[in-house]
Design a protein around this motif. Structure first.
Motif, PDB file in Angstrom:
ATOM      1  N   ALA A  75      -5.816   5.101 -37.146  1.00  0.00           N
ATOM      2  CA  ALA A  75      -6.457   6.096 -36.285  1.00  0.00           C
ATOM      3  C   ALA A  75      -7.325   7.009 -37.141  1.00  0.00           C
ATOM      4  N   SER A  76      -8.492   7.359 -36.639  1.00  0.00           N
ATOM      5  CA  SER A  76      -9.344   8.315 -37.333  1.00  0.00           C
ATOM      6  C   SER A  76      -8.782   9.725 -37.139  1.00  0.00           C
ATOM      7  N   PRO A  77      -9.233  10.696 -37.931  1.00  0.00           N
ATOM      8  CA  PRO A  77      -8.771  12.073 -37.712  1.00  0.00           C
ATOM      9  C   PRO A  77      -8.986  12.568 -36.285  1.00  0.00           C
ATOM     10  N   THR A  78     -10.129  12.250 -35.685  1.00  0.00           N
ATOM     11  CA  THR A  78     -10.399  12.671 -34.305  1.00  0.00           C
ATOM     12  C   THR A  78      -9.380  12.079 -33.346  1.00  0.00           C
ATOM     13  N   THR A  79      -9.088  10.791 -33.500  1.00  0.00           N
ATOM     14  CA  THR A  79      -8.129  10.138 -32.622  1.00  0.00           C
ATOM     15  C   THR A  79      -6.720  10.675 -32.845  1.00  0.00           C
ATOM     16  N   MET A  80      -6.377  10.984 -34.099  1.00  0.00           N
ATOM     17  CA  MET A  80      -5.070  11.594 -34.376  1.00  0.00           C
ATOM     18  C   MET A  80      -4.925  12.921 -33.640  1.00  0.00           C
ATOM     19  N   ARG A  81      -5.974  13.750 -33.726  1.00  0.00           N
ATOM     20  CA  ARG A  81      -5.916  15.053 -33.056  1.00  0.00           C
ATOM     21  C   ARG A  81      -5.769  14.884 -31.547  1.00  0.00           C
ATOM     22  N   LEU A 136      -1.034  21.829 -28.968  1.00  0.00           N
ATOM     23  CA  LEU A 136      -1.755  21.535 -30.211  1.00  0.00           C
ATOM     24  C   LEU A 136      -3.205  21.217 -29.863  1.00  0.00           C
ATOM     25  N   PRO A 137      -4.152  22.028 -30.312  1.00  0.00           N
ATOM     26  CA  PRO A 137      -5.552  21.833 -29.902  1.00  0.00           C
ATOM     27  C   PRO A 137      -6.124  20.521 -30.440  1.00  0.00           C
ATOM     28  N   PRO A 138      -6.998  19.878 -29.652  1.00  0.00           N
ATOM     29  CA  PRO A 138      -7.547  18.583 -30.054  1.00  0.00           C
ATOM     30  C   PRO A 138      -8.670  18.675 -31.081  1.00  0.00           C
ATOM     31  N   SER A 139      -9.105  19.877 -31.406  1.00  0.00           N
ATOM     32  CA  SER A 139     -10.181  20.042 -32.394  1.00  0.00           C
ATOM     33  C   SER A 139     -10.067  21.442 -32.989  1.00  0.00           C
ATOM     34  N   GLY A 140     -10.900  21.691 -34.004  1.00  0.00           N
ATOM     35  CA  GLY A 140     -10.920  23.001 -34.631  1.00  0.00           C
ATOM     36  C   GLY A 140     -10.085  23.049 -35.897  1.00  0.00           C
ATOM     37  N   GLY A 141     -10.189  24.167 -36.595  1.00  0.00           N
ATOM     38  CA  GLY A 141      -9.468  24.344 -37.842  1.00  0.00           C
ATOM     39  C   GLY A 141     -10.301  23.941 -39.047  1.00  0.00           C
ATOM     40  N   GLN A 142      -9.866  24.376 -40.219  1.00  0.00           N
ATOM     41  CA  GLN A 142     -10.532  24.075 -41.480  1.00  0.00           C
ATOM     42  C   GLN A 142      -9.559  23.383 -42.424  1.00  0.00           C
ATOM     43  N   TYR A 143     -10.100  22.545 -43.276  1.00  0.00           N
ATOM     44  CA  TYR A 143      -9.264  21.815 -44.229  1.00  0.00           C
ATOM     45  C   TYR A 143      -8.811  22.732 -45.361  1.00  0.00           C
ATOM     46  N   HIS A 144      -7.520  22.711 -45.643  1.00  0.00           N
ATOM     47  CA  HIS A 144      -6.926  23.377 -46.804  1.00  0.00           C
ATOM     48  C   HIS A 144      -5.841  22.457 -47.342  1.00  0.00           C
ATOM     49  N   ASP A 152      -5.647  25.019 -38.740  1.00  0.00           N
ATOM     50  CA  ASP A 152      -6.008  24.539 -40.075  1.00  0.00           C
ATOM     51  C   ASP A 152      -5.041  23.452 -40.539  1.00  0.00           C
ATOM     52  N   ALA A 153      -3.776  23.611 -40.210  1.00  0.00           N
ATOM     53  CA  ALA A 153      -2.792  22.603 -40.610  1.00  0.00           C
ATOM     54  C   ALA A 153      -3.070  21.259 -39.940  1.00  0.00           C
ATOM     55  N   LEU A 154      -3.484  21.293 -38.674  1.00  0.00           N
ATOM     56  CA  LEU A 154      -3.832  20.057 -37.980  1.00  0.00           C
ATOM     57  C   LEU A 154      -5.048  19.394 -38.613  1.00  0.00           C
ATOM     58  N   ALA A 155      -6.088  20.180 -38.876  1.00  0.00           N
ATOM     59  CA  ALA A 155      -7.287  19.639 -39.525  1.00  0.00           C
ATOM     60  C   ALA A 155      -6.941  19.078 -40.893  1.00  0.00           C
ATOM     61  N   SER A 156      -6.126  19.805 -41.631  1.00  0.00           N
ATOM     62  CA  SER A 156      -5.771  19.393 -42.987  1.00  0.00           C
ATOM     63  C   SER A 156      -4.905  18.139 -42.982  1.00  0.00           C
TER      64      SER A 156
END
Length: 246
Positions: free
Chosen positions: A142-148, A158-166, A174-178
């Motif tokens: 699954a790609s990151p988008t599909t995972m979200r 849990l939002p399907p988008s948004g956040g920054q990578y850390h 941010d944790a979801l994006a990361s």
């Protein structure tokens, strides 16, 4: 009359004029079944030959082919082949290897180098290709988008988008994006390391697909980004067709 390339993916529709063995300027839009009956289709080009690649649902593909056959004298649909030009696919049943992956490798093969090709779209696809054009297999995740989107479907809070990578996030978005981006990054990096071990030589890393730009800042600086890879592969497929077919 000009010849055109059409790439109908899982989430985006792209097309470009054929320029030698490459794609020209690309136009694209996000599609759904309803979009294939929208006003945007009236702006599609007309010409001599349409070369088409599709991984979309059969009904969507059939609708697009019907439209293109009204606008072009000939329509040729690309299919995965076990051997084509200097490319040899690892799958025992080539038809089970997605045509988008096949075309991406066909474009990458012209570089005559060991390369790991990662496509970041609805799925994350990873394929290892050696300098002689031999495909050594790959992975699908699954790609990151599909995972979200999958997480959101199971846990709506849990939002399907948004956040920054850390590397270590202190906020849920941010944790979801990361986590989702990091999973893709880790799989790509491991695949490259394993490819170099298998081939006993350096392996270049090449990314394409709509989700590639988000991952590029977190991958090694020598990573190449070729957003038109599938269309360029379709162009190479078109020019290698026997004259009777083209």
């Amino acid at each position: 009359m000009s010849d055109w390339l059409f790439d109908l993916g899982n989430s985006r529709f792209k097309y470009a004029p054929l320029r030698g063995d490459r794609a020209g300027n690309v136009q694209a839009w996000t599609h759904g079944a309803e979009d294939l009956r929208s006003e945007a289709l009236r702006a599609l080009p007309q010409g001599r030959i349409a070369y088409v690649a599709s991984v979309a649902a059969p009904g969507l593909t059939a609708t697009m082919l019907e439209i293109l056959r009204m606008r072009f004298q000939h329509v040729h649909v690309a299919h995965t082949e076990g051997r084509f030009a200097d490319l040899r696919i690892a799958y025992g049943v080539p038809a089970r290897f997605g045509v988008d992956r096949f075309l991406a490798l066909l474009a990458a093969a012209r570089g005559q180098r060991h390369v790991l090709v990662a496509g970041v779209g609805t799925a994350l696809t990873i394929d290892l290709l050696d300098a002689g054009g031999l495909h050594h297999g790959g992975r699908i995740a699954a790609s990151p988008t599909t995972m979200r989107e999958a997480l959101h479907a199971r846990a709506v809070q849990l939002p399907p988008s948004g956040g920054q990578y850390h590397e270590f996030a202190n906020d849920t978005d941010d944790a979801l994006a990361s986590g989702c981006d990091g999973a893709a990054i880790a799989l790509i990096e491991r695949s490259r390391a394993q490819g170099e071990q298998l081939l006993q030589a350096p392996v270049a890393l090449l990314l394409h697909g709509g989700g590639a730009p988000a991952l590029l800042p977190h991958l090694p600086p020598d990573t190449s980004h070729e957003p038109l890879l599938v269309l360029d592969g379709l162009a190479r497929w078109a020019v290698h067709l026997p004259p009777a077919a083209g």
